[in-house]
Design an enzyme around this catalytic site. Structure first.
Site, mmCIF file in Angstrom:
data_model
loop_
_atom_site.group_PDB
_atom_site.id
_atom_site.type_symbol
_atom_site.label_atom_id
_atom_site.label_comp_id
_atom_site.label_asym_id
_atom_site.label_seq_id
_atom_site.Cartn_x
_atom_site.Cartn_y
_atom_site.Cartn_z
ATOM 1 N N CYS A 174 0.844 -1.405 0.123
ATOM 2 C CA CYS A 174 0.012 -0.285 -0.072
ATOM 3 C C CYS A 174 0.771 1.188 0.180
ATOM 4 O O CYS A 174 1.978 1.332 0.255
ATOM 5 C CB CYS A 174 -1.007 0.035 1.119
ATOM 6 S SG CYS A 174 -1.864 -1.539 1.298
ATOM 7 N N ARG A 202 3.712 1.022 -6.867
ATOM 8 C CA ARG A 202 3.733 -0.151 -5.972
ATOM 9 C C ARG A 202 2.392 -1.062 -6.306
ATOM 10 O O ARG A 202 2.313 -1.932 -5.277
ATOM 11 C CB ARG A 202 3.386 0.658 -4.399
ATOM 12 C CG ARG A 202 4.739 1.419 -4.220
ATOM 13 C CD ARG A 202 4.471 2.424 -3.018
ATOM 14 N NE ARG A 202 4.171 1.939 -1.833
ATOM 15 C CZ ARG A 202 5.186 1.556 -0.958
ATOM 16 N NH1 ARG A 202 6.379 1.967 -1.186
ATOM 17 N NH2 ARG A 202 4.995 0.984 0.241
ATOM 18 N N TRP A 245 -3.195 -2.049 -1.562
ATOM 19 C CA TRP A 245 -2.791 -3.449 -2.043
ATOM 20 C C TRP A 245 -3.568 -4.382 -1.197
ATOM 21 O O TRP A 245 -2.983 -4.516 -0.093
ATOM 22 C CB TRP A 245 -1.343 -3.579 -2.484
ATOM 23 C CG TRP A 245 -0.877 -4.942 -2.605
ATOM 24 C CD1 TRP A 245 -0.674 -5.655 -1.899
ATOM 25 C CD2 TRP A 245 -0.747 -5.427 -3.780
ATOM 26 N NE1 TRP A 245 -0.272 -7.032 -2.532
ATOM 27 C CE2 TRP A 245 -0.360 -7.028 -3.823
ATOM 28 C CE3 TRP A 245 -0.819 -5.097 -5.200
ATOM 29 C CZ2 TRP A 245 -0.033 -7.881 -4.615
ATOM 30 C CZ3 TRP A 245 -0.654 -5.926 -6.263
ATOM 31 C CH2 TRP A 245 -0.350 -7.340 -5.945
ATOM 32 N N ASN A 275 -0.225 0.438 5.856
ATOM 33 C CA ASN A 275 0.434 -0.428 5.127
ATOM 34 C C ASN A 275 1.124 -1.516 5.972
ATOM 35 O O ASN A 275 1.920 -1.103 6.917
ATOM 36 C CB ASN A 275 1.696 0.372 4.321
ATOM 37 C CG ASN A 275 2.410 -0.702 3.536
ATOM 38 O OD1 ASN A 275 1.997 -1.570 3.149
ATOM 39 N ND2 ASN A 275 3.744 -0.035 3.038
ATOM 40 N N GLY A 276 1.046 -2.574 5.668
ATOM 41 C CA GLY A 276 1.221 -3.793 6.449
ATOM 42 C C GLY A 276 0.328 -4.762 6.886
ATOM 43 O O GLY A 276 -0.624 -4.933 6.189
ATOM 44 N N GLU A 286 14.728 -23.199 -11.664
ATOM 45 C CA GLU A 286 14.408 -21.643 -11.441
ATOM 46 C C GLU A 286 15.556 -21.120 -11.997
ATOM 47 O O GLU A 286 15.585 -19.797 -12.461
ATOM 48 C CB GLU A 286 14.085 -21.763 -10.098
ATOM 49 C CG GLU A 286 13.646 -20.230 -9.709
ATOM 50 C CD GLU A 286 12.552 -19.497 -10.483
ATOM 51 O OE1 GLU A 286 11.898 -20.068 -11.406
ATOM 52 O OE2 GLU A 286 12.199 -18.236 -10.557
ATOM 53 N N LYS A 329 15.392 -18.100 -14.664
ATOM 54 C CA LYS A 329 15.861 -16.565 -14.248
ATOM 55 C C LYS A 329 16.859 -16.194 -15.292
ATOM 56 O O LYS A 329 16.735 -15.090 -15.821
ATOM 57 C CB LYS A 329 16.371 -16.521 -12.923
ATOM 58 C CG LYS A 329 15.359 -16.651 -11.687
ATOM 59 C CD LYS A 329 14.662 -15.468 -11.575
ATOM 60 C CE LYS A 329 13.148 -15.076 -12.153
ATOM 61 N NZ LYS A 329 12.123 -16.067 -12.259
ATOM 62 N N GLU A 383 15.544 -15.682 -18.940
ATOM 63 C CA GLU A 383 14.410 -14.651 -19.187
ATOM 64 C C GLU A 383 14.910 -13.375 -19.313
ATOM 65 O O GLU A 383 14.168 -12.554 -20.101
ATOM 66 C CB GLU A 383 13.040 -14.848 -18.314
ATOM 67 C CG GLU A 383 13.313 -14.733 -16.994
ATOM 68 C CD GLU A 383 12.136 -14.873 -16.258
ATOM 69 O OE1 GLU A 383 10.794 -14.475 -16.579
ATOM 70 O OE2 GLU A 383 12.126 -15.342 -15.033
ATOM 71 N N HIS A 414 22.804 -39.218 -20.494
ATOM 72 C CA HIS A 414 22.032 -39.673 -21.275
ATOM 73 C C HIS A 414 21.711 -38.815 -22.685
ATOM 74 O O HIS A 414 20.683 -38.952 -23.313
ATOM 75 C CB HIS A 414 20.391 -39.990 -20.778
ATOM 76 C CG HIS A 414 20.678 -40.973 -19.750
ATOM 77 N ND1 HIS A 414 20.762 -42.156 -19.739
ATOM 78 C CD2 HIS A 414 20.618 -40.794 -18.302
ATOM 79 C CE1 HIS A 414 21.107 -42.927 -18.657
ATOM 80 N NE2 HIS A 414 20.852 -42.055 -17.649
ATOM 81 N N LYS A 432 4.237 -9.716 -17.458
ATOM 82 C CA LYS A 432 4.220 -10.134 -16.082
ATOM 83 C C LYS A 432 3.120 -11.219 -15.829
ATOM 84 O O LYS A 432 3.405 -12.178 -14.809
ATOM 85 C CB LYS A 432 3.918 -8.510 -14.965
ATOM 86 C CG LYS A 432 4.125 -9.021 -13.656
ATOM 87 C CD LYS A 432 5.212 -9.633 -13.278
ATOM 88 C CE LYS A 432 5.734 -10.205 -11.965
ATOM 89 N NZ LYS A 432 6.663 -10.971 -11.480
HETATM 90 C C1 AGP Z 1 9.052 -16.200 -13.969
HETATM 91 O O1 AGP Z 1 10.110 -15.316 -13.642
HETATM 92 C C2 AGP Z 1 8.194 -15.618 -15.032
HETATM 93 N N1 AGP Z 1 7.860 -14.287 -15.033
HETATM 94 C C3 AGP Z 1 6.975 -16.744 -15.267
HETATM 95 O O2 AGP Z 1 7.616 -17.705 -15.685
HETATM 96 C C4 AGP Z 1 5.757 -16.672 -14.467
HETATM 97 O O3 AGP Z 1 6.288 -17.370 -13.171
HETATM 98 C C5 AGP Z 1 4.688 -17.651 -15.116
HETATM 99 O O4 AGP Z 1 4.132 -16.996 -16.108
HETATM 100 C C6 AGP Z 1 3.593 -17.822 -14.006
HETATM 101 O O5 AGP Z 1 2.997 -16.491 -13.572
HETATM 102 P P1 AGP Z 1 1.861 -16.438 -12.228
HETATM 103 O O6 AGP Z 1 2.802 -16.870 -10.976
HETATM 104 O O7 AGP Z 1 1.507 -15.242 -12.365
HETATM 105 O O8 AGP Z 1 0.895 -17.388 -12.938
#
Ligand code: AGP
Length: 613
Positions: A2, A27, A80, A106-107, A486, A490, A493, A509, A608
């Protein structure tokens, strides 16, 4: 998170508040409101609140850009949602009884239910579902004419994190503020004085600010600012000159939101874990499932995309070890079409930061259509997955701006740990002593993440050596394989470098044919039983010319016999190790991408939240 703005000065407050809230839009929020104190036509002091769901422009239209709200002292808020759906009634500010007090927050107030129950018995009635409203009524309960005393007494009853802006109706022109763990600053200028969650909100008016120390109370008038400790003693605080530009200020001085969010992980994990641990035991009451229902779960089917899918992969190892419940994991885009064969008492868990990912939402609907109970692990309150799941377990990471998820990922891991422990207890697989040992370690994870962050220079130095790689491989076994997935995602991407993660035992393999001189292979090794096996795999690739980075826990110094370079993370229970090893992997990706001069927060081709198939 928030956003809070407060202003008391010699000009109309509402336009200044709206201006400041606009600078906090980054935010993330779902509603907004202002409260302004004034004197009415009968000469009586009043506090007027105007609030609206949606974007700030709704509030601007309602108030003619603030011009229709008289008064030169007020507080504003962008919400938020954490407790209570996004709505007008849940938006801030909140009145206390008889509108004597108005509060923005906020919190997270961890013990808000207990306070709400007690105040209800004392005759207070609640309009909203928020934790914040309990603070407003608690202040009312303790207010007998001394605001500092009322705030101090409130502080002794409230557990959790808070930054509060407060107006007392009978104290026109005065703003009170107090913080514990959530950010809040004070700004002073010749036009008047300010409070704000973050520097951008007031940068237009002043760069002369004080970051309020934890557990301190502040009183502002248009001419003066006074600080008090929790014992109501006045204390002196120093102000500093902010030399950030506006863009840097939105990122709290960090170069990118991604780095800021990496650094927010300790707080995000703490905010997600601590409200769910009571007397050392996990409290899963919010799932709305009894102990018997939890014990009856015969299988878990986890579904997600991207990084959230890697959380599910981690969960498979961790939940099966802790609760001895079989866990199946599917990519949502696969699950939704494969007509999976599932046992009757299967719990489907959908993990999603945004709660709007199309494939994950479709998978949820497919599971519900077939009559299965669905639990959502979600970060955005009121999102589609949160609303359509039978139960929801919110991660309280706050808004995540960078496309590459970091703090939301870490809070999803924490949520999985809590579920695993709760399930393990309900099924009698772990006893109270083991539970308390695990929850105690969970509570120590934030400080261990902080320790890793303190050594980011070592990772930055290493990353710069590999910014121009063409291929980077990640290998791990068990839980470390999930972390490797992961780390690889990271990296690719945000740096656009080709990367693959492999179960280390699988390399021979086929993929090992790709290993040649100078290729970086990152070996993740935190699982004792598998450590020597992973070391052998690292020898395999090194003997074929690879440059090997080892990521392991302190104490595993034999890693240095094989790895060209080693990054250590603090020791923890092996089942929680993913929460620590992911941090250097996030930083590695960040600094490699930075070294390539790329737009870390908005990588090409990515969104996102992927709300389309
Ligand atoms: C992760 O860094 C990516 N931005 C992407 O893989 C993301 O995790 C995926 O699209 C799932 O998104 P969500 O957690 O909002 O469902």
């Amino acid at each position: 998170m928030c956003g809070i703005v407060g202003f008391t000065g010699r000009q109309q407050a509402a336009p200044v508040l709206l201006d400041g809230l606009e600078k906090l839009e980054y935010r993330g929020y779902d509603s907004a409101g202002v409260a302004v104190s004034d004197i009415d036509k009968n000469g009586e002091p009043v506090v007027e609140i105007v609030k609206a769901k949606g974007r700030l422009k709704v509030l601007r239209e309602m108030t003619d850009d603030g011009r229709s709200v008289p008064g030169t002292c007020g507080i504003g808020h962008t919400r938020w949602a954490t407790h209570g759906e996004p709505s007008v009634v849940n938006s801030h500010p909140h009145y206390a009884k008889d509108k004597r007090i108005a509060v923005v927050h906020n919190g997270i107030i961890e013990n808000y239910q207990q306070i709400r129950e007690r105040l209800t018995k004392e005759g207070y009635s609640f309009l909203s579902a928020t934790d914040t409203e309990t603070v407003a009524h608690l202040l009312d309960k303790y207010y007998t004419g001394n605001p500092i005393e009322a705030i101090s007494r409130m502080m002794f009853h409230v557990r959790g994190s808070y930054a509060l802006g407060i107006l007392f109706r009978d104290r026109p022109g005065e703003i009170y503020a107090v913080r514990k763990d959530s950010p809040l600053i004070v700004g002073r200028s010749d036009q008047g004085n300010f409070i704000a969650s973050d520097v951008p909100a007031i940068l237009k008016y002043t760069r002369d600010v004080c970051f309020i120390p934890n557990l301190e109370i502040v009183k502002l008038t248009d001419q003066e600012i006074h600080f008090y400790n929790v014992d109501q003693e006045e204390v002196e605080e120093t102000f500093s000159e902010i030399n950030w530009d506006t863009e840097a200020a939105e990122k709290g001085g960090f170069a990118h939101f991604m780095l800021k969010e990496i650094y927010e992980q300790p707080k995000a994990v703490r905010d997600t874990v601590s409200p769910r641990i009571k007397d050392g035991c996990v409290d899963l009451e919010e799932l709305g499932m009894t102990g018997e229902e939890l014990a009856k779960i015969s299988r878990i089917q986890m579904v997600a995309c991207g990084s959230a899918y890697h959380v599910c992969m981690t969960a498979k190892y961790m939940v099966e070890q802790t609760a001895r419940v079989p866990v199946d994991v599917d990519l949502a885009s696969e699950f939704r079409y494969r007509n999976a064969v599932m046992e009757k008492d299967t719990l489907v868990i959908v993990v999603s930061q945004s709660g709007e990912t199309a494939d994950s939402l479709a998978a949820l609907r497919e599971a519900k259509k077939r009559g299965f109970r669905v639990l959502g692990i979600v970060n955005v309150v009121g999102s589609s997955i949160a609303r359509e799941a039978d139960s929801v377990f919110y991660t309280w990471a706050g808004p995540e701006i960078s496309v590459a998820t970091t703090k939301a990922y870490s809070t999803q891991l924490a949520a999985v740990y809590l579920l695993a422990i709760g399930l393990g207890r309900a099924r009698g697989v772990i006893g109270e002593e083991a539970e308390k040992e695990m929850t105690a370690e969970l509570m120590r994870l934030p400080e261990k993440i902080e320790r890793i962050l303190e050594e980011k220079e070592r990772i930055q130095w290493f990353a710069n050596k590999f910014s121009h790689s063409k291929d980077i491989f990640f290998i791990g076994r068990g839980l470390d394989y999930a972390s490797s997935l992961e780390g690889s995602l990271k990296l690719k991407e945000i740096s656009y470098i080709h990367s693959e993660a492999y179960a280390a035992g699988e390399l021979k393999h086929g993929t090992i044919s790709l290993i040649e001189d100078g290729i970086l292979v990152v070996g993740v090794a935190t699982q004792k039983e598998l450590f020597e096996k992973l070391i052998s795999n690292m020898v395999e690739v090194k003997s074929r010319g690879a440059y090997v980075l080892g990521v392991t826990s302190y104490g595993n110094y034999s890693m240095e016999d094989v790895a060209n370079y080693t990054i250590y993370v603090p020791k923890t229970l092996e089942c929680f190790a993913a929460s620590l090893v992911v941090v250097p992997l996030q930083l590695l990706a960040y600094y490699v991408a930075l070294g390539k001069g790329l737009d870390v927060d908005k990588p090409r081709n990515l969104a996102k939240s992927v709300t389309v198939e």
